[in-house]
Design a protein around this motif. Structure first.
Motif, PDB file in Angstrom:
ATOM      1  N   UNK A 228      44.932  57.502  61.877  1.00 13.06           N
ATOM      2  CA  UNK A 228      45.921  56.479  61.755  1.00 13.06           C
ATOM      3  C   UNK A 228      46.947  56.728  62.728  1.00 13.06           C
ATOM      4  N   UNK A 229      47.435  57.933  62.803  1.00 10.61           N
ATOM      5  CA  UNK A 229      48.461  58.115  63.752  1.00 10.61           C
ATOM      6  C   UNK A 229      48.212  57.941  65.261  1.00 10.61           C
ATOM      7  N   UNK A 230      47.033  58.654  65.634  1.00 16.56           N
ATOM      8  CA  UNK A 230      46.499  58.102  66.799  1.00 16.56           C
ATOM      9  C   UNK A 230      46.311  56.821  67.190  1.00 16.56           C
ATOM     10  N   UNK A 231      45.557  56.143  66.346  1.00 19.19           N
ATOM     11  CA  UNK A 231      45.661  54.516  66.711  1.00 19.19           C
ATOM     12  C   UNK A 231      46.981  54.044  67.033  1.00 19.19           C
ATOM     13  N   UNK A 232      48.018  54.221  66.005  1.00 21.40           N
ATOM     14  CA  UNK A 232      49.145  53.794  66.247  1.00 21.40           C
ATOM     15  C   UNK A 232      49.613  54.157  67.515  1.00 21.40           C
ATOM     16  N   UNK A 233      49.618  55.482  67.981  1.00 22.11           N
ATOM     17  CA  UNK A 233      49.970  55.804  69.356  1.00 22.11           C
ATOM     18  C   UNK A 233      49.397  55.193  70.564  1.00 22.11           C
ATOM     19  N   UNK A 234      48.077  54.873  70.619  1.00 25.97           N
ATOM     20  CA  UNK A 234      47.483  54.043  71.191  1.00 25.97           C
ATOM     21  C   UNK A 234      47.970  52.781  71.558  1.00 25.97           C
ATOM     22  N   UNK A 235      48.163  52.120  70.302  1.00 27.88           N
ATOM     23  CA  UNK A 235      48.571  50.639  70.375  1.00 27.88           C
ATOM     24  C   UNK A 235      49.952  50.589  71.056  1.00 27.88           C
ATOM     25  N   UNK A 236      50.665  51.507  70.746  1.00 30.16           N
ATOM     26  CA  UNK A 236      52.045  51.421  71.119  1.00 30.16           C
ATOM     27  C   UNK A 236      52.093  51.672  72.926  1.00 30.16           C
ATOM     28  N   UNK A 237      51.190  52.690  73.411  1.00 22.85           N
ATOM     29  CA  UNK A 237      51.087  52.770  74.589  1.00 22.85           C
ATOM     30  C   UNK A 237      50.436  51.794  75.414  1.00 22.85           C
ATOM     31  N   UNK A 238      49.342  50.979  74.820  1.00 28.87           N
ATOM     32  CA  UNK A 238      49.120  49.910  75.266  1.00 28.87           C
ATOM     33  C   UNK A 238      49.959  48.542  75.431  1.00 28.87           C
ATOM     34  N   UNK A 239      50.863  48.694  74.239  1.00 23.49           N
ATOM     35  CA  UNK A 239      52.075  47.676  74.503  1.00 23.49           C
ATOM     36  C   UNK A 239      52.775  47.894  75.724  1.00 23.49           C
ATOM     37  N   UNK A 240      53.399  49.246  75.694  1.00 27.77           N
ATOM     38  CA  UNK A 240      54.203  49.580  76.768  1.00 27.77           C
ATOM     39  C   UNK A 240      53.545  49.280  78.174  1.00 27.77           C
ATOM     40  N   UNK A 241      52.318  49.314  78.326  1.00 24.62           N
ATOM     41  CA  UNK A 241      51.741  49.270  79.678  1.00 24.62           C
ATOM     42  C   UNK A 241      51.003  47.995  80.020  1.00 24.62           C
ATOM     43  N   UNK A 242      51.018  47.091  78.897  1.00 22.00           N
ATOM     44  CA  UNK A 242      50.570  45.796  79.070  1.00 22.00           C
ATOM     45  C   UNK A 242      49.028  45.594  79.126  1.00 22.00           C
ATOM     46  N   UNK A 243      48.422  46.808  78.408  1.00 19.41           N
ATOM     47  CA  UNK A 243      47.039  46.720  78.245  1.00 19.41           C
ATOM     48  C   UNK A 243      46.271  46.113  77.051  1.00 19.41           C
ATOM     49  N   UNK A 244      45.197  45.744  77.282  1.00 20.93           N
ATOM     50  CA  UNK A 244      44.202  45.214  75.935  1.00 20.93           C
ATOM     51  C   UNK A 244      44.140  46.229  74.857  1.00 20.93           C
ATOM     52  N   UNK A 245      44.105  45.852  73.763  1.00 17.12           N
ATOM     53  CA  UNK A 245      43.802  46.748  72.613  1.00 17.12           C
ATOM     54  C   UNK A 245      42.609  46.471  71.984  1.00 17.12           C
ATOM     55  N   UNK A 246      41.629  47.347  71.951  1.00 13.94           N
ATOM     56  CA  UNK A 246      40.172  47.023  71.087  1.00 13.94           C
ATOM     57  C   UNK A 246      39.894  47.805  70.425  1.00 13.94           C
ATOM     58  N   UNK A 247      39.187  47.407  69.411  1.00 12.84           N
ATOM     59  CA  UNK A 247      38.510  48.302  68.224  1.00 12.84           C
ATOM     60  C   UNK A 247      37.029  48.157  68.116  1.00 12.84           C
ATOM     61  N   UNK A 248      36.268  48.964  67.893  1.00 12.18           N
ATOM     62  CA  UNK A 248      34.870  49.091  67.853  1.00 12.18           C
ATOM     63  C   UNK A 248      34.141  50.150  66.893  1.00 12.18           C
ATOM     64  N   UNK A 249      32.943  49.852  66.673  1.00  8.04           N
ATOM     65  CA  UNK A 249      32.181  50.922  65.838  1.00  8.04           C
ATOM     66  C   UNK A 249      31.799  52.419  66.368  1.00  8.04           C
ATOM     67  N   UNK A 250      31.357  51.864  67.785  1.00  6.89           N
ATOM     68  CA  UNK A 250      30.688  52.915  68.347  1.00  6.89           C
ATOM     69  C   UNK A 250      29.371  53.536  67.576  1.00  6.89           C
ATOM     70  N   UNK A 251      28.627  52.225  67.327  1.00  2.00           N
ATOM     71  CA  UNK A 251      27.491  52.621  66.608  1.00  2.00           C
ATOM     72  C   UNK A 251      26.333  53.074  67.126  1.00  2.00           C
TER      73      UNK A 251
END
Ligand code: AMP
Ligand code: FE
Ligand code: FE
Ligand code: ZN
Length: 286
Positions: A228-251
């Motif tokens: 959960x902490x890593x997800x939050x970090x990635x989300x915040x970084x994407x926000x700072x850089x103006x990047x799209x955030x995705x989520x997926x199963x990697x099935x």
């Protein structure tokens, strides 16, 4: 009702266990509206996935590209999801073919190491198990299971086996080059599981910021290998850089325990990815 969008899955064209046709059917049964097929370093599954597309399911054709960042020693491997690129773009096609060949050569060397230690696995049998798809360690893991040396794929990726003792690097694509090649082919590059420390070493945020300046479009935040902490970090970084955030199963079918749609991407993020694609490959409608 909101769409259910899963932007990262594997078929038998690489190290998944469902054929592309079975995968799109399973996606419809799982209630998904959009599926991305992202086999490792290949587009070989695209055509049969499109042919088998059930009514109502949309298919984003993609790949997960094996990359490496050489900014530190030893270089760090990383995965780039690439969506909607031209599968005939010559330079990208050549690089993917080179990586697939390097994967075979590395698989054969891993098998030689195992055999030198008296472990009875055979390369022809592993190649047959991959059935023409991109070869990966999961195929070697299956041979270890068949030999009764481990009981699960997860165990085969432990430190005594393919995770460390019998782990060898492969010849990946330099990551800046990969981002540029994907963009040049009209595709949209998204960094897969960028913070997955449980998979091994990760790259610094400064590198992700640099990649954003040369065309990286997004970051995969919701992934089973992120805490959960890593997800939050990635989300915040994407926000700072103006990047799209995705989520997926990697099935990966039975090679992993995660289920289709276990993590999903918002419609807004999906629309941004589709809007950024400029190549010959559009979303396919079932
Ligand atoms: P390779 O691409 O040959 O380096 O192998 C890496 C692939 O192995 C990843 O794409 C995953 O699909 C798979 N993998 C890595 N760790 C695990 C694990 N613990 N359990 C199952 N599959 C794994
Ligand atoms: Fe995989
Ligand atoms: Fe990956
Ligand atoms: Zn993957």
């Amino acid at each position: 009702m909101r769409s259910r969008i899963d932007l990262h899955t594997h078929s038998t064209a690489s190290d998944g266990t469902l054929t592309p046709a079975e995968l799109v059917r399973a996606a419809a049964e799982a209630g998904l509206d959009v599926l991305a097929l992202t086999d490792h370093d290949t587009t070989a599954g695209w055509a049969s996935a499109v042919r088998a597309l059930p009514p109502g399911l949309r298919l984003v054709r993609g790949a997960e590209i094996s990359c490496r960042w050489f900014g530190t020693e030893p270089a760090v491997p990383l995965h780039l999801l690439a969506y909607l690129f031209d599968p005939d773009a010559p330079e990208l096609v050549a690089e993917l073919a080179r990586v697939r060949a390097a994967r075979e050569e590395r698989g054969e060397r891993i098998v030689a190491l195992l055999r030198a230690d008296g472990i009875d696995v055979s390369w022809p049998e592993i190649l047959a198990g991959a059935a023409g798809g991109t070869v990966g360690r999961p195929h070697i893991a299956q041979a270890l299971i068949r030999a009764g040396l481990v009981t699960t794929t997860n165990e085969a990726f432990g430190p005594d086996w393919l995770g460390e003792r019998y782990r060898l690097p492969k010849e990946d694509i330099e990551v800046f080059h990969a981002v540029r090649l994907v963009r040049a082919a009209g595709g949209v590059p998204v960094f897969a599981h960028p913070r997955a420390t449980r998979r091994g070493r990760i790259v610094p945020d400064a590198l992700i910021a640099e990649l954003a300046t040369v065309g990286l479009a997004g970051l995969e935040a919701d992934h089973e290998d992120h805490s959960p902490a890593e997800r939050a970090h990635v989300r915040a970084l994407a926000g700072e850089l103006g990047l799209v955030v995705t989520g997926s199963s990697d099935f990966h079918g039975t090679h992993k325990t995660v289920r289709l749609g276990a993590h999903t991407t918002t419609e807004e993020a999906y629309e941004r990815i589709v809007a950024e694609a400029s190549g010959v490959t559009g979303v396919a409608y079932g």
